[in-house]
Design a protein around this motif. Structure first.
Motif, PDB file in Angstrom:
ATOM      1  N   VAL A 159       0.856  -1.185   0.000  1.00 48.19           N
ATOM      2  CA  VAL A 159       0.000   0.000   0.000  1.00 48.19           C
ATOM      3  C   VAL A 159       0.890   1.231   0.000  1.00 48.19           C
ATOM      4  N   ALA A 160       0.578   2.168  -0.883  1.00 44.56           N
ATOM      5  CA  ALA A 160       1.380   3.394  -0.981  1.00 44.56           C
ATOM      6  C   ALA A 160       0.485   4.585  -1.262  1.00 44.56           C
ATOM      7  N   GLU A 161       0.854   5.726  -0.732  1.00 44.17           N
ATOM      8  CA  GLU A 161       0.250   6.993  -1.127  1.00 44.17           C
ATOM      9  C   GLU A 161       1.047   7.569  -2.294  1.00 44.17           C
ATOM     10  N   PRO A 162       0.429   8.378  -3.135  1.00 41.95           N
ATOM     11  CA  PRO A 162       1.184   9.016  -4.217  1.00 41.95           C
ATOM     12  C   PRO A 162       1.976  10.212  -3.697  1.00 41.95           C
ATOM     13  N   SER A 163       2.999   9.920  -2.890  1.00 40.98           N
ATOM     14  CA  SER A 163       3.868  10.953  -2.333  1.00 40.98           C
ATOM     15  C   SER A 163       5.313  10.467  -2.418  1.00 40.98           C
ATOM     16  N   LEU A 164       6.249  11.377  -2.380  1.00 39.29           N
ATOM     17  CA  LEU A 164       7.659  11.048  -2.578  1.00 39.29           C
ATOM     18  C   LEU A 164       8.139   9.984  -1.605  1.00 39.29           C
ATOM     19  N   PHE A 165       7.929  10.194  -0.311  1.00 43.12           N
ATOM     20  CA  PHE A 165       8.476   9.277   0.687  1.00 43.12           C
ATOM     21  C   PHE A 165       7.793   7.915   0.642  1.00 43.12           C
ATOM     22  N   SER A 166       6.492   7.900   0.382  1.00 50.23           N
ATOM     23  CA  SER A 166       5.774   6.636   0.315  1.00 50.23           C
ATOM     24  C   SER A 166       6.200   5.818  -0.899  1.00 50.23           C
ATOM     25  N   VAL A 167       6.362   6.477  -2.050  1.00 48.93           N
ATOM     26  CA  VAL A 167       6.792   5.767  -3.256  1.00 48.93           C
ATOM     27  C   VAL A 167       8.193   5.198  -3.071  1.00 48.93           C
ATOM     28  N   ALA A 168       9.088   6.005  -2.477  1.00 47.19           N
ATOM     29  CA  ALA A 168      10.450   5.521  -2.224  1.00 47.19           C
ATOM     30  C   ALA A 168      10.440   4.350  -1.247  1.00 47.19           C
ATOM     31  N   GLY A 169       9.593   4.432  -0.230  1.00 47.34           N
ATOM     32  CA  GLY A 169       9.484   3.333   0.730  1.00 47.34           C
ATOM     33  C   GLY A 169       8.945   2.070   0.102  1.00 47.34           C
ATOM     34  N   THR A 170       8.014   2.215  -0.836  1.00 51.46           N
ATOM     35  CA  THR A 170       7.461   1.050  -1.525  1.00 51.46           C
ATOM     36  C   THR A 170       8.518   0.374  -2.379  1.00 51.46           C
ATOM     37  N   GLU A 171       9.356   1.175  -3.034  1.00 58.91           N
ATOM     38  CA  GLU A 171      10.439   0.597  -3.832  1.00 58.91           C
ATOM     39  C   GLU A 171      11.404  -0.192  -2.947  1.00 58.91           C
ATOM     40  N   ARG A 172      11.700   0.323  -1.764  1.00 55.39           N
ATOM     41  CA  ARG A 172      12.575  -0.405  -0.824  1.00 55.39           C
ATOM     42  C   ARG A 172      11.908  -1.697  -0.357  1.00 55.39           C
ATOM     43  N   THR A 173      10.606  -1.626  -0.148  1.00 59.75           N
ATOM     44  CA  THR A 173       9.885  -2.819   0.288  1.00 59.75           C
ATOM     45  C   THR A 173       9.898  -3.892  -0.795  1.00 59.75           C
ATOM     46  N   MET A 174       9.780  -3.485  -2.058  1.00 58.29           N
ATOM     47  CA  MET A 174       9.846  -4.450  -3.166  1.00 58.29           C
ATOM     48  C   MET A 174      11.191  -5.169  -3.169  1.00 58.29           C
ATOM     49  N   ARG A 175      12.261  -4.411  -2.944  1.00 55.00           N
ATOM     50  CA  ARG A 175      13.590  -5.037  -2.893  1.00 55.00           C
ATOM     51  C   ARG A 175      13.687  -5.981  -1.703  1.00 55.00           C
ATOM     52  N   ALA A 176      13.093  -5.570  -0.571  1.00 59.35           N
ATOM     53  CA  ALA A 176      13.128  -6.422   0.624  1.00 59.35           C
ATOM     54  C   ALA A 176      12.378  -7.732   0.381  1.00 59.35           C
ATOM     55  N   ILE A 177      11.266  -7.675  -0.340  1.00 58.78           N
ATOM     56  CA  ILE A 177      10.513  -8.890  -0.656  1.00 58.78           C
ATOM     57  C   ILE A 177      11.354  -9.820  -1.528  1.00 58.78           C
ATOM     58  N   ASP A 178      12.050  -9.260  -2.502  1.00 58.74           N
ATOM     59  CA  ASP A 178      12.904 -10.084  -3.374  1.00 58.74           C
ATOM     60  C   ASP A 178      13.975 -10.809  -2.557  1.00 58.74           C
ATOM     61  N   LEU A 179      14.604 -10.093  -1.631  1.00 57.48           N
ATOM     62  CA  LEU A 179      15.637 -10.709  -0.793  1.00 57.48           C
ATOM     63  C   LEU A 179      15.038 -11.752   0.136  1.00 57.48           C
ATOM     64  N   PHE A 180      13.869 -11.440   0.693  1.00 57.03           N
ATOM     65  CA  PHE A 180      13.212 -12.371   1.602  1.00 57.03           C
ATOM     66  C   PHE A 180      12.802 -13.635   0.863  1.00 57.03           C
ATOM     67  N   ARG A 181      12.313 -13.472  -0.357  1.00 58.73           N
ATOM     68  CA  ARG A 181      11.911 -14.623  -1.169  1.00 58.73           C
ATOM     69  C   ARG A 181      13.101 -15.556  -1.423  1.00 58.73           C
ATOM     70  N   GLU A 182      14.241 -14.971  -1.739  1.00 59.64           N
ATOM     71  CA  GLU A 182      15.429 -15.778  -2.027  1.00 59.64           C
ATOM     72  C   GLU A 182      15.875 -16.577  -0.812  1.00 59.64           C
ATOM     73  N   GLU A 183      15.755 -15.984   0.368  1.00 60.60           N
ATOM     74  CA  GLU A 183      16.304 -16.630   1.560  1.00 60.60           C
ATOM     75  C   GLU A 183      15.301 -17.488   2.313  1.00 60.60           C
ATOM     76  N   PHE A 184      14.022 -17.075   2.343  1.00 62.25           N
ATOM     77  CA  PHE A 184      13.076 -17.737   3.234  1.00 62.25           C
ATOM     78  C   PHE A 184      11.822 -18.291   2.565  1.00 62.25           C
ATOM     79  N   ALA A 185      11.338 -17.636   1.502  1.00 62.67           N
ATOM     80  CA  ALA A 185      10.007 -17.988   0.984  1.00 62.67           C
ATOM     81  C   ALA A 185      10.004 -17.978  -0.533  1.00 62.67           C
ATOM     82  N   PRO A 186      10.524 -19.030  -1.164  1.00 62.45           N
ATOM     83  CA  PRO A 186      10.658 -19.025  -2.625  1.00 62.45           C
ATOM     84  C   PRO A 186       9.339 -18.942  -3.380  1.00 62.45           C
ATOM     85  N   ASP A 187       8.229 -19.316  -2.749  1.00 63.47           N
ATOM     86  CA  ASP A 187       6.936 -19.297  -3.436  1.00 63.47           C
ATOM     87  C   ASP A 187       6.153 -18.004  -3.210  1.00 63.47           C
TER      88      ASP A 187
END
Length: 279
Positions: A159-187
């Motif tokens: 969930v994101a608001e259309p604001s600078l900090f929220s969009v940047a935070g969402t991009e960081r969260t997407m990267r965190a999900i990718d890393l988490f998927r690789e290490e803990f939850a491949p599905d």
């Protein structure tokens, strides 16, 4: 059973509001749903109109995950009685249960959880049936509780608001999900990004929405959720948006109906649920 975590790195973007909107849409569609209130603030529990009773909260269930009986400790949402009395109510039994939130769950909201701790919610959920959809309202952080939710989930909705900090935070969260998927939850899959509290008349919001389309592509979900003036009133009354009168609420309800369809196969879930009901 589809398990969807609703997540955001940044607080104040309406993550719990989106959780409640999806729960309202699921109830209106006749999809048997469990909401797990994993945020220590427990706002989803309040918004769902849960009356305090004998139920053990989700934090205490997580503490004794191997012995926890979630089915014995869920509470029905107060929305269910109103839905069943509505002329538009779907046939059959309406199911919207809540795993009650509390500050106690905060003992797990730290960055150093072991693999065993990350599986606590998965263990609790493994003995639950009767639901087609589980919605997990996560804290606004990437600490232990969110990671525990991701471990137990099929999908993550951001969930994101259309604001600078929220969009940047969402991009960081997407990267965190990718890393988490690789290490803990491949599905684990990303259900997508929902833009919330959008003001179409705002040049800044329109600019950020265009930026989000460029950054996230097809992961930016449709529809976007417009800012609604009476949303606080609806939540303060602990009502489902589908049960609130007025054109504004009807429009918001239709947006959440569409969003639910876009992140789940709600029609098929309802069909399975109806087949399970006794004749």
């Amino acid at each position: 059973m589809q398990v969807v975590s609703i997540s955001s790195l940044k607080g104040g973007v309406g993550k719990t509001s989106v959780t409640l909107g999806l729960a309202s849409a699921a109830l209106a569609a006749g999809v048997p749903t469990l909401v797990i209130d994993l945020d220590p603030h427990a706002d989803a529990t309040t918004g769902l109109g849960v009356k305090p009773s004998h139920q053990r909260d989700i934090g205490r269930l997580l503490k004794n995950a191997r012995k926890a009986d979630l089915a014995e400790n869920v509470a029905p949402s107060g929305w269910v009685a109103a839905a069943e009395s509505s002329p538009a109510s779907s046939s059959g039994r309406n199911v919207l249960d809540v795993a009650v939130g509390s500050a106690y769950s905060g003992i797990y909201d730290r960055p150093d959880l072991s693999r065993r701790d990350l599986r606590r919610l998965s263990t609790v959920l493994s003995r639950v049936n009767g639901y087609s959809l589980v919605l997990i309202d996560c804290p606004p952080s990437l600490n232990g509780l969110t990671r525990m939710a991701w471990t137990a989930s099929n999908r993550v909705l951001l969930v994101a608001e259309p604001s600078l900090f929220s969009v940047a935070g969402t991009e960081r969260t997407m990267r965190a999900i990718d890393l988490f998927r690789e290490e803990f939850a491949p599905d684990l899959k990303t259900a997508g990004v929902v833009a919330n509290r959008v003001r179409p008349s705002s040049n800044e919001h329109n600019y950020r929405l265009a930026e989000m389309k460029t950054m996230f592509g097809n992961l930016l979900l449709s529809p976007t959720i417009m800012e609604q003036a009476n949303w606080q009133q609806i939540q303060g009354a602990a009502h489902s948006v589908h049960q609130w009168p007025g054109e504004s609420a009807r429009h918001a309800a239709s947006l959440f109906d569409d969003l639910l369809k876009n992140i789940t196969d709600s029609g098929r879930m309802r069909s399975r649920a109806l087949r399970r009901q006794p004749s």
